[in-house]
Design a protein around this motif. Structure first.
Motif, mmCIF file in Angstrom:
data_model
loop_
_atom_site.group_PDB
_atom_site.id
_atom_site.type_symbol
_atom_site.label_atom_id
_atom_site.label_comp_id
_atom_site.label_asym_id
_atom_site.label_seq_id
_atom_site.Cartn_x
_atom_site.Cartn_y
_atom_site.Cartn_z
ATOM 1 N N ASP A 56 0.838 -1.205 0.000
ATOM 2 C CA ASP A 56 0.000 0.000 0.000
ATOM 3 C C ASP A 56 0.872 1.254 0.000
ATOM 4 O O ASP A 56 0.667 2.176 -0.791
ATOM 5 C CB ASP A 56 -0.909 0.019 1.240
ATOM 6 N N TYR A 57 1.849 1.288 0.903
ATOM 7 C CA TYR A 57 2.733 2.460 0.988
ATOM 8 C C TYR A 57 3.587 2.617 -0.267
ATOM 9 O O TYR A 57 3.841 3.734 -0.716
ATOM 10 C CB TYR A 57 3.640 2.347 2.221
ATOM 11 N N ALA A 58 4.027 1.484 -0.828
ATOM 12 C CA ALA A 58 4.851 1.533 -2.033
ATOM 13 C C ALA A 58 4.063 2.099 -3.207
ATOM 14 O O ALA A 58 4.577 2.928 -3.973
ATOM 15 C CB ALA A 58 5.372 0.135 -2.367
ATOM 16 N N GLU A 59 2.835 1.661 -3.358
ATOM 17 C CA GLU A 59 2.002 2.164 -4.444
ATOM 18 C C GLU A 59 1.757 3.664 -4.275
ATOM 19 O O GLU A 59 1.783 4.426 -5.245
ATOM 20 C CB GLU A 59 0.675 1.408 -4.483
ATOM 21 N N ALA A 60 1.538 4.090 -3.032
ATOM 22 C CA ALA A 60 1.323 5.520 -2.767
ATOM 23 C C ALA A 60 2.566 6.323 -3.128
ATOM 24 O O ALA A 60 2.465 7.413 -3.720
ATOM 25 C CB ALA A 60 0.973 5.724 -1.293
ATOM 26 N N ALA A 61 3.738 5.794 -2.804
ATOM 27 C CA ALA A 61 4.987 6.489 -3.137
ATOM 28 C C ALA A 61 5.141 6.615 -4.643
ATOM 29 O O ALA A 61 5.524 7.677 -5.161
ATOM 30 C CB ALA A 61 6.171 5.743 -2.542
ATOM 31 N N ALA A 62 4.842 5.542 -5.359
ATOM 32 C CA ALA A 62 4.948 5.567 -6.817
ATOM 33 C C ALA A 62 3.999 6.600 -7.413
ATOM 34 O O ALA A 62 4.358 7.329 -8.347
ATOM 35 C CB ALA A 62 4.657 4.181 -7.388
ATOM 36 N N LEU A 63 2.813 6.687 -6.873
ATOM 37 C CA LEU A 63 1.836 7.669 -7.366
ATOM 38 C C LEU A 63 2.313 9.100 -7.095
ATOM 39 O O LEU A 63 2.232 9.967 -7.966
ATOM 40 C CB LEU A 63 0.477 7.425 -6.710
ATOM 41 N N ALA A 64 2.817 9.322 -5.889
ATOM 42 C CA ALA A 64 3.287 10.666 -5.540
ATOM 43 C C ALA A 64 4.464 11.095 -6.400
ATOM 44 O O ALA A 64 4.635 12.277 -6.705
ATOM 45 C CB ALA A 64 3.660 10.728 -4.059
ATOM 46 N N MET A 65 5.287 10.127 -6.798
ATOM 47 C CA MET A 65 6.475 10.456 -7.592
ATOM 48 C C MET A 65 6.172 10.617 -9.077
ATOM 49 O O MET A 65 7.028 11.072 -9.839
ATOM 50 C CB MET A 65 7.549 9.381 -7.394
ATOM 51 N N THR A 66 4.980 10.251 -9.497
ATOM 52 C CA THR A 66 4.652 10.333 -10.920
ATOM 53 C C THR A 66 3.537 11.331 -11.234
ATOM 54 O O THR A 66 3.336 11.669 -12.397
ATOM 55 C CB THR A 66 4.253 8.949 -11.474
#
Length: 284
Positions: A173-183
């Protein structure tokens, strides 16, 4: 180009996996201490570069050509603030346009001992002048479900959290959120307080494990010192035992609780339920 530090770690690998859903592998850099441990990422077409927080020159090289850097916090307790400043400095010298940093839930007010180095890093980011986004991650559900075997063996989950509510989510969950924030566009300046949708106590966790396993498991609440001693007794290093016992006590003060639902809002879906994570852990 997006650089992900600590990319060979548990969270970092999941971030890379999430990024690959929307980004070309050729636009992703996995910055790792030991490149040989990231051969699987290289096989996917991801650039693998050596980056050691303790060797600033390697950070300088790893960040070349980067538009964005996701700074995944180091796991070297007591060294992290210095290491993170080295990464921030390297990013600044390379003209990076956005740094994402995996901090801790409510870092500015958290009573947790582990929050100190996160606060120092956040201050360093503000002082750097480089645009940044803060991903203040709550507790990982796997922190509990990863050790269910001894809980089932002894019929007990130990802690010093009392009746404190824990709003955990999975690493994925946190990893997906990080990927979204970075893109996504216009992320600079955002401070995300990231936590699971539904909070639970450790007694409720024990009840869920009991329900799914069919074996009676109870939560045993200890003093912080007794919990620390128990962790040392099963082989944990004293510094890690101190961190975990302090964090468990912090949960009793609300340090691991949040009901803002910013994680699920960022994800566009509910966070992974506790029951699901328990089921997956029991199936292993």
């Amino acid at each position: 180009m997006i650089v992900v530090t600590g990319a060979a770690g548990q969270l970092g690998r999941l971030v890379i996996k999430a990024l690959l859903k929307t980004q070309s592998a050729s636009e992703i850099v996995a910055a790792v201490r030991s490149p040989e441990k990231a051969a699987d990422l290289a096989a996917l077409g991801v650039h693998v570069r050596r980056a050691d927080y303790n060797e600033p020159a390697t950070l300088e090289t790893a960040f070349k050509g980067a538009d964005k850097v996701l700074l995944i916090s180091s796991n070297e307790l007591g060294q992290r603030a210095v290491q993170h400043r080295a990464a921030i400095d390297a990013a600044k010298r390379n003209g990076v346009q956005l740094i994402g940093y995996t901090s801790v839930l409510h870092a500015d007010t958290s009573p947790l001992g582990l929050a100190d180095e996160h606060r120092e890093t956040e201050e360093a980011l503000r002082a750097s002048g480089v645009p940044f986004v803060l991903l203040r991650n709550g507790w990982y559900t796997e922190n509990y479900t990863g050790s269910l075997a001894p809980a089932l063996e002894h019929g007990a989950i130990l802690g010093s959290a009392g009746d404190g509510k824990i709003s955990s989510a999975t690493r994925a969950d946190y990893a997906e959120a990080a990927a979204l924030a970075m893109t996504r566009d216009a992320q600079a300046g955002h401070i995300y307080e990231l936590a699971g949708d539904t909070a639970y106590t450790l007694a409720e966790l024990a009840a869920e494990v009991t329900r799914q396993s069919g074996k009676k498991v109870e939560y045993q609440n200890l003093s912080e010192s007794d919990y620390k001693a128990a962790l040392i007794g099963v082989g944990l290093p004293e510094v890690l035992a101190a961190l975990l016992s302090d964090s468990s006590t912090g949960a009793s003060k609300g340090a691991l609780f949040d009901e803002g639902h910013q994680l699920s809002q960022l994800l566009g879906r509910p966070t992974t339920p506790l029951a699901t994570v328990v089921a997956e852990a029991l199936a292993v």
